[in-house]
Design an enzyme around this catalytic site. Structure first.
Site, PDB file in Angstrom:
ATOM      1  N   ALA A 214      -4.140  -6.063  10.470  1.00 15.29           N
ATOM      2  CA  ALA A 214      -3.199  -5.692  11.526  1.00 15.29           C
ATOM      3  C   ALA A 214      -3.462  -4.279  12.034  1.00 15.29           C
ATOM      4  O   ALA A 214      -3.456  -4.032  13.245  1.00 15.29           O
ATOM      5  CB  ALA A 214      -1.769  -5.808  11.001  1.00 15.29           C
TER       6      ALA A 214
ATOM      7  N   CYS B 206       0.814  -1.211   0.000  1.00 14.09           N
ATOM      8  CA  CYS B 206       0.000   0.000   0.000  1.00 14.09           C
ATOM      9  C   CYS B 206       0.851   1.266   0.000  1.00 14.09           C
ATOM     10  O   CYS B 206       0.451   2.287  -0.550  1.00 14.09           O
ATOM     11  CB  CYS B 206      -0.911   0.017   1.226  1.00 14.09           C
TER      12      CYS B 206
ATOM     13  N   GLY C 103     -12.540  -2.814   8.584  1.00 17.16           N
ATOM     14  CA  GLY C 103     -11.296  -3.535   8.342  1.00 17.16           C
ATOM     15  C   GLY C 103     -10.801  -4.177   9.621  1.00 17.16           C
ATOM     16  O   GLY C 103     -10.817  -3.558  10.690  1.00 17.16           O
TER      17      GLY C 103
END
EC number: 1.2.1.70
Length: 473
Positions: free
Chosen positions: A229, A50, A226
């Site tokens: 992590a 990302c 979401g």
């Protein structure tokens, strides 16, 4: 041959550009083969996340390698190279090695210390191997990098630094809601020790009775979109900040359920977003979606049911999850990664970040020593093979001239010749391996090749009597 990395990341490129650079797992083999078919790149690995796209390569020539890789990045981004060049960085040899080691430890991440990058680097390396483009040079580099990354996370508390960006985001969000904005640090247990407080000191109970500050998110309803992590870390952070209710929406219900169980949250589906946005005070999104998850129209439709209550979005995703246009809506605030980057500019570097930097520096030096020694090894082998061939030839010639020697006498002659040659070779071969670890060490190996007219290819087969000469160094 030399190591090279060319890329761009969240530090050199705006979010709008990074959103265009992602390479899917299906497209990576083609990118790798396109590079390998050129004249300058012999090995390659593409790391696409990302926050970055980087191409690591073993190249024949520096300038040719930079040109080939830059052209490939230009095609990936769909941007003219002239416009892209200002956002690219290039690292060569020691700096390339140090960069990869820093990346895999999480030092170069937007979320400093995050461990997800370790798996992403491993996946990138395996993709290069599967495509047949990650050879011995990059295999050695990436295997070393993965070991360094594991050491960083197991021997230090670098993970604690990763909590900072989420904490800063929640602090800004609390301020946007008009609340007390000091967010408690997420405690991270050091290797073999007690949990650390925000200053890296083992936490103990209060020694004096004090009036506690109200939790910054006391009584608020937080919606997390979401459950990866970052989402899990966000859940932990808002819970410590006193959120009254935490709701998790995720594409995969099972993953959301695991995070929810750990942080006393409620799970909803993505189809429930409209209702949950109406009810929420703070929405934190951190998915890996390729497009918008929360669009302007969805938020606009939720506002009438909010009775004018302020609504803050914290977008931790890249590409963006939240439509930037929601800023135009009354009572709505949006905090994105660009805003967090500015807020984090003055953040103090923690002790563990410094410890990992020291680890990286030591590992880079060690890797360079091994790499330089490995480069000179073929020269040493070639020199000893050449000497062994000369000894073999001269002994054969001598044997025809001294046919009356018995086995014992011939053994003494043969042993003496081999010992003389071995002693003559010992000093230069040992010294060239020592010098290989110094800057410009390759030149000494090249000098040996020129002086002794050694072949470029290392002999594949050596007869048994010559093994002693070949193995001693």
């Amino acid at each position: 041959m030399s190591l090279l990395v060319v890329g761009l990341n969240h530090q050199t490129a705006p979010t709008s550009l990074l959103e265009r650079t992602s390479v899917s797992a299906e497209d990576i083999p083609k990118v790798l083969h396109d590079l390998a078919e050129g004249t300058h790149v012999s090995e390659a690995v593409v790391l696409s996340t990302c926050n970055r796209i980087e191409i690591y390569a073993e190249v024949e020539t520096f300038h040719g390698g930079v040109a080939d890789i830059s052209d490939q990045l230009s095609r990936i981004c769909g941007i003219d190279l002239g416009d892209l060049a200002g956002h690219l960085y290039v690292h060569h040899e020691a700096r390339a090695i140090g960069h990869l080691f820093s990346v895999v430890c999480g030092l170069d991440s937007m979320l400093v210390g995050e461990s997800q990058i370790l798996g992403q680097v491993r996946t990138a390396f395996r993709a290069g191997q599967a495509a047949g483009v990650a050879g011995s040079a990059l295999s050695g580099l990436f295997q070393a990098a993965l070991r360094v990354g594991k050491r960083a996370h197991s021997e230090t508390s670098i993970d604690a630094a990763g909590a900072s960006i989420v904490s800063v985001g929640v602090r800004l969000a609390a301020s946007g809601l008009g609340l007390h904005s000091e967010v408690p640090a997420v405690p991270v247990a050091p290797p073999g020790g007690r949990a650390l407080d925000g200053g890296g000191v083992a936490a103990e109970g209060p020694r004096h009775a004090v009036t506690p500050e109200p939790p910054p998110l006391a009584g608020t309803r937080v919606l997390l979109i979401g459950a990866g992590a970052v989402g899990s870390l966000a859940a932990q952070t808002v819970r410590r900040a006193g959120a009254g209710e935490v709701v998790i929406a995720n594409r995969t219900a099972a993953r959301a359920a695991r995070v929810a169980e750990a942080h006393e949250a409620r799970v909803v589906g993505l189809t429930d977003l409209a209702h949950e946005i109406t009810m929420a005070d703070l929405v934190i999104s951190s998915t890996g979606a390729s497009g918008l998850v929360v669009e302007h129209e969805l938020v606009a439709a939720a506002l009438p049911g909010r009775a004018g209550r302020p609504l803050v979005f914290l977008d931790l995703a890249l590409p963006h999850d939240i439509d930037p246009g929601v800023r135009e809506l009354p009572g709505v605030s949006l905090i994105d990664l660009d805003a967090l980057r500015i807020a984090l500019d003055g953040a103090q570097v923690t002790h563990d970040v410094e410890a990992v930097r020291a680890l990286v520096a030591a590992e880079v030096a060690s890797f360079l020593d091994r790499r330089r020694a490995g480069r000179v090894a073929p020269t040493v082998v070639a020199l000893r093979a050449h000497a062994a061939a000369v000894v073999r030839s001269e002994l054969a010639r001598l044997h025809t001239r001294l046919p009356d020697l018995d086995d014992r006498e011939w053994s003494l002659v043969e042993g003496s010749v081999r010992r003389v040659v071995d002693k003559l070779l010992h000093a230069p071969t040992v010294r060239v391996q020592e010098l290989a670890g110094a800057p410009g060490g390759d030149a000494y190996a090249e000098a040996l090749r020129e002086l002794f007219d050694l072949p470029r290819e290392v002999p594949a087969v050596v007869s048994a009597p010559d093994l002693d000469l070949l193995e001693r160094s």
